[in-house]
Design a protein around this motif. Structure first.
Motif, PDB file in Angstrom:
ATOM      1  N   VAL A 602      37.470 -58.261   4.386  1.00  0.00           N
ATOM      2  CA  VAL A 602      37.465 -57.495   5.633  1.00  0.00           C
ATOM      3  C   VAL A 602      36.677 -56.207   5.446  1.00  0.00           C
ATOM      4  O   VAL A 602      35.843 -55.833   6.279  1.00  0.00           O
ATOM      5  CB  VAL A 602      38.911 -57.182   6.080  1.00  0.00           C
ATOM      6  CG1 VAL A 602      38.901 -56.256   7.293  1.00  0.00           C
ATOM      7  CG2 VAL A 602      39.671 -58.456   6.399  1.00  0.00           C
ATOM      8  N   GLY A 603      36.918 -55.521   4.320  1.00  0.00           N
ATOM      9  CA  GLY A 603      36.220 -54.258   4.053  1.00  0.00           C
ATOM     10  C   GLY A 603      34.721 -54.439   3.953  1.00  0.00           C
ATOM     11  O   GLY A 603      33.943 -53.629   4.463  1.00  0.00           O
ATOM     12  N   GLY A 609      26.992 -52.833   7.941  1.00  0.00           N
ATOM     13  CA  GLY A 609      25.904 -52.020   8.479  1.00  0.00           C
ATOM     14  C   GLY A 609      25.683 -50.725   7.725  1.00  0.00           C
ATOM     15  O   GLY A 609      24.693 -50.022   7.953  1.00  0.00           O
ATOM     16  N   LYS A 610      26.614 -50.383   6.805  1.00  0.00           N
ATOM     17  CA  LYS A 610      26.483 -49.162   5.996  1.00  0.00           C
ATOM     18  C   LYS A 610      27.030 -49.462   4.604  1.00  0.00           C
ATOM     19  O   LYS A 610      28.165 -49.112   4.267  1.00  0.00           O
ATOM     20  CB  LYS A 610      27.262 -48.008   6.648  1.00  0.00           C
ATOM     21  CG  LYS A 610      27.008 -46.647   6.013  1.00  0.00           C
ATOM     22  CD  LYS A 610      27.798 -45.556   6.731  1.00  0.00           C
ATOM     23  CE  LYS A 610      27.564 -44.193   6.081  1.00  0.00           C
ATOM     24  NZ  LYS A 610      28.352 -43.119   6.753  1.00  0.00           N
ATOM     25  N   PRO A 611      26.217 -50.143   3.768  1.00  0.00           N
ATOM     26  CA  PRO A 611      26.718 -50.637   2.481  1.00  0.00           C
ATOM     27  C   PRO A 611      27.296 -49.560   1.574  1.00  0.00           C
ATOM     28  O   PRO A 611      28.201 -49.827   0.795  1.00  0.00           O
ATOM     29  CB  PRO A 611      25.464 -51.265   1.844  1.00  0.00           C
ATOM     30  CG  PRO A 611      24.570 -51.575   3.000  1.00  0.00           C
ATOM     31  CD  PRO A 611      24.819 -50.516   4.015  1.00  0.00           C
ATOM     32  N   GLY A 612      26.812 -48.337   1.640  1.00  0.00           N
ATOM     33  CA  GLY A 612      27.304 -47.285   0.755  1.00  0.00           C
ATOM     34  C   GLY A 612      28.507 -46.547   1.286  1.00  0.00           C
ATOM     35  O   GLY A 612      28.897 -45.507   0.733  1.00  0.00           O
ATOM     36  N   ALA A 613      29.132 -47.059   2.327  1.00  0.00           N
ATOM     37  CA  ALA A 613      30.257 -46.351   2.946  1.00  0.00           C
ATOM     38  C   ALA A 613      31.449 -46.277   1.985  1.00  0.00           C
ATOM     39  O   ALA A 613      31.726 -47.213   1.233  1.00  0.00           O
ATOM     40  CB  ALA A 613      30.671 -47.048   4.232  1.00  0.00           C
ATOM     41  N   GLU A 617      35.848 -44.056   4.908  1.00  0.00           N
ATOM     42  CA  GLU A 617      35.046 -44.267   6.124  1.00  0.00           C
ATOM     43  C   GLU A 617      35.354 -45.627   6.740  1.00  0.00           C
ATOM     44  O   GLU A 617      35.428 -45.765   7.972  1.00  0.00           O
ATOM     45  CB  GLU A 617      33.551 -44.176   5.788  1.00  0.00           C
ATOM     46  CG  GLU A 617      33.070 -42.771   5.450  1.00  0.00           C
ATOM     47  CD  GLU A 617      31.609 -42.757   5.055  1.00  0.00           C
ATOM     48  OE1 GLU A 617      30.841 -41.977   5.651  1.00  0.00           O
ATOM     49  OE2 GLU A 617      31.227 -43.527   4.145  1.00  0.00           O
ATOM     50  N   VAL A 618      35.543 -46.634   5.893  1.00  0.00           N
ATOM     51  CA  VAL A 618      35.880 -47.974   6.392  1.00  0.00           C
ATOM     52  C   VAL A 618      37.222 -47.944   7.113  1.00  0.00           C
ATOM     53  O   VAL A 618      37.386 -48.517   8.202  1.00  0.00           O
ATOM     54  CB  VAL A 618      35.902 -48.989   5.223  1.00  0.00           C
ATOM     55  CG1 VAL A 618      36.472 -50.330   5.684  1.00  0.00           C
ATOM     56  CG2 VAL A 618      34.499 -49.177   4.654  1.00  0.00           C
ATOM     57  N   VAL A 619      38.188 -47.253   6.525  1.00  0.00           N
ATOM     58  CA  VAL A 619      39.523 -47.172   7.141  1.00  0.00           C
ATOM     59  C   VAL A 619      39.458 -46.431   8.471  1.00  0.00           C
ATOM     60  O   VAL A 619      40.082 -46.848   9.464  1.00  0.00           O
ATOM     61  CB  VAL A 619      40.517 -46.489   6.178  1.00  0.00           C
ATOM     62  CG1 VAL A 619      41.845 -46.215   6.884  1.00  0.00           C
ATOM     63  CG2 VAL A 619      40.732 -47.349   4.940  1.00  0.00           C
ATOM     64  N   GLU A 620      38.730 -45.335   8.528  1.00  0.00           N
ATOM     65  CA  GLU A 620      38.606 -44.572   9.774  1.00  0.00           C
ATOM     66  C   GLU A 620      37.972 -45.427  10.871  1.00  0.00           C
ATOM     67  O   GLU A 620      38.398 -45.392  12.033  1.00  0.00           O
ATOM     68  CB  GLU A 620      37.773 -43.307   9.543  1.00  0.00           C
ATOM     69  CG  GLU A 620      38.490 -42.223   8.763  1.00  0.00           C
ATOM     70  CD  GLU A 620      39.780 -41.793   9.445  1.00  0.00           C
ATOM     71  OE1 GLU A 620      39.763 -41.606  10.681  1.00  0.00           O
ATOM     72  OE2 GLU A 620      40.810 -41.665   8.747  1.00  0.00           O
ATOM     73  N   ALA A 621      36.956 -46.208  10.517  1.00  0.00           N
ATOM     74  CA  ALA A 621      36.313 -47.088  11.501  1.00  0.00           C
ATOM     75  C   ALA A 621      37.295 -48.151  11.980  1.00  0.00           C
ATOM     76  O   ALA A 621      37.344 -48.484  13.176  1.00  0.00           O
ATOM     77  CB  ALA A 621      35.071 -47.740  10.894  1.00  0.00           C
ATOM     78  N   ALA A 622      38.094 -48.694  11.056  1.00  0.00           N
ATOM     79  CA  ALA A 622      39.082 -49.709  11.433  1.00  0.00           C
ATOM     80  C   ALA A 622      40.151 -49.115  12.344  1.00  0.00           C
ATOM     81  O   ALA A 622      40.596 -49.767  13.308  1.00  0.00           O
ATOM     82  CB  ALA A 622      39.725 -50.288  10.171  1.00  0.00           C
ATOM     83  N   LYS A 623      40.570 -47.883  12.086  1.00  0.00           N
ATOM     84  CA  LYS A 623      41.550 -47.232  12.961  1.00  0.00           C
ATOM     85  C   LYS A 623      40.979 -47.025  14.354  1.00  0.00           C
ATOM     86  O   LYS A 623      41.666 -47.269  15.358  1.00  0.00           O
ATOM     87  CB  LYS A 623      41.976 -45.885  12.361  1.00  0.00           C
ATOM     88  CG  LYS A 623      42.859 -46.001  11.116  1.00  0.00           C
ATOM     89  CD  LYS A 623      43.227 -44.627  10.577  1.00  0.00           C
ATOM     90  CE  LYS A 623      44.156 -44.743   9.366  1.00  0.00           C
ATOM     91  NZ  LYS A 623      44.505 -43.415   8.797  1.00  0.00           N
TER      92      LYS A 623
END
Length: 760
Positions: A602-603, A609-613, A617-623
């Motif tokens: 999932v991550g 679209g932003k491999p170096g995230a 940042e991934v969690v914030e986008a998911a929220k």
């Protein structure tokens, strides 16, 4: 109106200038209307320039013959074989044109602005597609639109040799320059020059070592075995022979490892080059090719090239050098006997040369069958749920068996032909052996040749005809490899997207302007017919219309998957073709109706679209996408595998992951394509909340299944038959009670019917 006999249908060019409408019976059942308006010859003007010229294969009386359609900006006319104009209709008078299908053919008709139907000419079914294009062209000219038609037919036969092509518009395997193809393959060896030169040196050393055992054997027979003397020479010769075997085996090991290294790396580089070429191809290529057929270029075809590099090239190099050396030794030993035993060699070479092209074509056909096989296999496995839902396992198995049998039959034909050729070559190589024992045996009997010399020549002869047989095998490998390489290079030579063009590096603000944009996947049948509107930065534009109105096509143009046939699409006032393609796409985000997730965690999918995230940042986008809670409910959280195409997630979960991916990508222009069309009400509510956060500060284009979900759009662009019917806010368009109002009413009525059905 006057009914005239068919003999009066052709009139000279000097016929009076006033127009005549003439009718005459066609077989007593059809009245064909023609316009006769021939004028004296005059100098051609730009208006008279013939833009479309097609030859029909039916004469005026319905039998096979020839009549020519000529269309200019001034008129559409029919020219008879004798040059007379039997029908002429001014373009200014034409309202529409069409191709009317008939049994075994068709006819080209135009309707004038006065409502009169005029039949221009008839033709057989074989050329009906051309006249269908001509009808579109006439309509385009009549409406004052740019002439965008394609009269070029798909090539079914090679223009050079007239053979049927394996694929439409494909490559003719018989006419491809194999020398150039081989040079291109050799070009992949440049990074490995040292290994290639080492291979050549090792092959030369092996050739020289292979020439020594027959010399040792001949010396052994003459000086030891027949003379029964010099036992010390026996042990010396045996030691030399052992040394040759040890050195030769060592060289073969090093040689084999070098070949494995070269072939493996070259095959990997070739696969990488093909895959990269495929990734950068225009979408028009994928519109015409099936996924399985494309995948076979990367797998089966590259494997054929790899097989030739591993097996064919080493044998060709080693045996070629061996053949040259042995022929020299044979003539040095006994020129007369050498000439006798090599007499069948030209026949063996001639057989190989004669069957070269036919075998190449057959191998190419096998490649096509493999492509079809891969296509069906790929499609049936991807659609396995649909197959099971409709209990069509047996149907799909029957299709698979058909493709498998086609592949089997093609393989049997090519192998049967090959073994027939190989058998003929074997006969002539065996004939050389027969000649040796006949002529050589007689010479030994006459004491004109020693037994040791005879044995040496016999050993060399085996080494001569062995390579010749291997050359026939190399011919098979080479033919297969060239067929695969041609298909590979066909992909690599196809026009790619313009990533290499140095456009301007542009930080997009978000203004998108369509200026009289026309586009059609088939250029002669436009989907968008001159649309013009502007979306301001941060504005949300809802695209509305019936199926086929051009909504998805508009989205495809914004993403620059395709480019306009006419007109201009500007971003921030700049023609978007002047912006570097990669820069532009990196600032566009897409949330599709059917989101595609890659087979990873999932991550990983959120961060695509932003491999170096970072993980934060991934969690914030998911929220922000209302996805965080359902992700934590998974056993492995953000490390949970989503399965192929996201099969382990529900539709709503896949959609929220795709929204999180778009949020993290942080685009300036956002595309929402039916993002909530296939989810339940509760999930839709969560997705709508996520979309509300996503669109803030971004120029957004949204297509929605439920028109009510577009209430918050800044403006709605209503498309109808490829044209803009209305533009305005939701309230403005409802008050106007136009096209959008009728769409809403129709959807409301349908929802009420479905609601009653559900209640029942």
């Amino acid at each position: 109106m006057y009914a005239l006999a068919p003999s009066l249908r052709r009139l000279p060019l000097g016929f009076p200038r006033r127009p005549y409408r003439l009718e005459f019976p066609q077989g007593g059942t059809h009245m064909e209307t023609v316009t006769l308006a021939s004028e004296p010859e005059k100098l051609p003007s730009p208006q008279d320039e013939v833009l479309i010229r097609l030859v029909a294969d039916f004469a005026g009386d319905g039998v096979f013959g020839h009549r020519t359609l000529e269309v200019s900006r001034e008129a559409a006319q029919v020219v008879e074989p004798n040059g007379a104009i039997s029908c002429r209709v001014p373009i200014a008078e034409i309202k529409s044109a069409r191709n009317e299908p008939l049994v075994g053919g068709g006819r080209l008709e135009v309707v004038t602005k006065s409502g009169e139907l005029i039949v221009l000419l008839s033709y057989s079914l074989t050329i009906a597609a051309k006249f269908s294009e001509a009808a579109r062209g006439i309509e385009q000219l009549a409406k004052g639109e740019p002439l965008l038609i394609t009269l070029k037919e798909e090539r079914l036969r090679c223009a050079k040799c007239n053979r049927l092509l394996p694929e439409k518009d494909g490559v003719c395997p018989a006419c491809v320059n194999r020398g150039k193809t081989m040079l291109r393959i050799s070009g992949f060896m440049k990074p490995y020059r040292k290994q290639a030169w080492s291979l050549a040196a090792l092959s030369l050393a092996t050739t020289l070592l292979n020439l020594l055992p027959p010399l040792i054997q001949g010396k052994l027979i003459d000086s030891v075995l027949t003379a029964h003397r010099d036992l010390g020479l026996l042990w010396t010769l045996m030691a030399c022979w052992l040394g040759v075997l040890i050195v030769n085996s060592t060289i073969q090991i090093v040689n084999g490892r070098t070949i494995a290294y070269l072939a493996g790396n070259i095959a990997a580089d070739l696969r990488s080059a093909v895959y990269r070429a495929i990734e950068f191809l225009q979408l028009t290529f994928f519109d015409k090719k099936q996924v399985g057929a494309i995948a076979s270029r990367v797998t089966s075809d590259t494997d054929r090239v790899w097989g030739f590099l591993v097996e064919g090239v080493p044998y060709l190099l080693l045996n070629g050098l061996t053949l040259i050396g042995i022929v020299g030794f044979l003539f040095w030993t006994n020129a007369f006997l050498a000439a006798c035993i090599l007499a069948p060699v030209p026949v063996v070479i001639g057989i190989g040369a004669f069957f070269w092209k036919p075998m190449s074509q057959m191998f190419h056909r096998v490649g096509q069958k493999w492509a079809r096989f891969h296509t069906h296999l790929n499609e049936s496995l991807q659609g396995i749920r649909v197959v099971k839902a409709f209990a069509k396992e047996d149907t799909e198995y029957d299709k698979f068996r058909t493709r498998n049998q086609e592949l089997r039959d093609a393989g049997i034909r090519v192998d049967a032909r090959w073994y027939t050729i190989f058998g003929a070559m074997t006969f002539f190589t065996a004939l050389g052996n027969l000649i040796l024992w006949t002529v050589g045996g007689y010479m030994v009997y006459q004491s004109k040749l020693t037994l040791g010399e005879f044995w040496r020549i016999n050993a060399y002869m085996a080494l001569v005809y062995g390579p010749l047989q291997w050359f026939s095998a190399v011919n098979q490998w080479f033919s297969r490899a060239m067929a695969g390489a041609e298909r590979i290079f066909e992909v690599m030579d196809t026009d790619t997207e313009k990533y290499g063009d140095q456009g301007s590096h542009h930080a997009i603000e978000g203004e998108v302007a369509f200026e009289n944009v026309r586009f059609g996947y088939d250029k002669s049948n436009p989907v968008l017919k001159g649309i013009t509107f502007t979306a301001a930065p941060g504005e949300m534009i809802g695209l509305v219309g019936k199926s086929g109105a051009g909504k998805s096509t508009t989205i495809n143009l914004i993403c620059r998957f395709y480019e306009p046939d006419a007109g201009t699409l500007k971003i921030d006032g700049v023609d978007y073709r002047d912006i570097a393609l990669q820069d532009m796409r990196q600032q566009i985000g897409i949330v599709l109706q059917e989101p595609f997730l890659f087979n990873g965690t999932v991550g990983e999918n959120i961060a695509y679209g932003k491999p170096g995230a970072s993980f934060e940042e991934v969690v914030e986008a998911a929220k922000a996408a209302n996805a965080h809670h359902f992700i934590l409910a998974k056993p492995d959280g953000y490390d949970s595998m989503v399965g192929e195409r996201g099969s382990k997630l529900s539709g709503g979960e896949r959609q929220r992951v795709s929204i999180a991916r778009a949020i993290l990508h942080n685009p300036r222009i956002l595309i929402l394509d039916e993002a909530t069309s296939s989810v339940d009400v509760e999930t839709e509510k969560q997705i709508q909340e996520a979309i509300g956060r996503l669109i803030k500060g971004r120029t957004t284009f949204a297509i929605a299944h439920r028109l009510s979900t577009l209430r918050n759009a800044s403006r709605l662009v209503v498309l109808e038959k490829g044209e803009i019917a209305e533009i305005g806010t939701h309230e403005e368009l409802m008050e106007k009670q136009g096209v959008f109002f009728k769409l809403v009413e129709s959807q409301t009525a349908l929802n009420e019917i479905l609601g009653i059905g559900a209640g029942a």
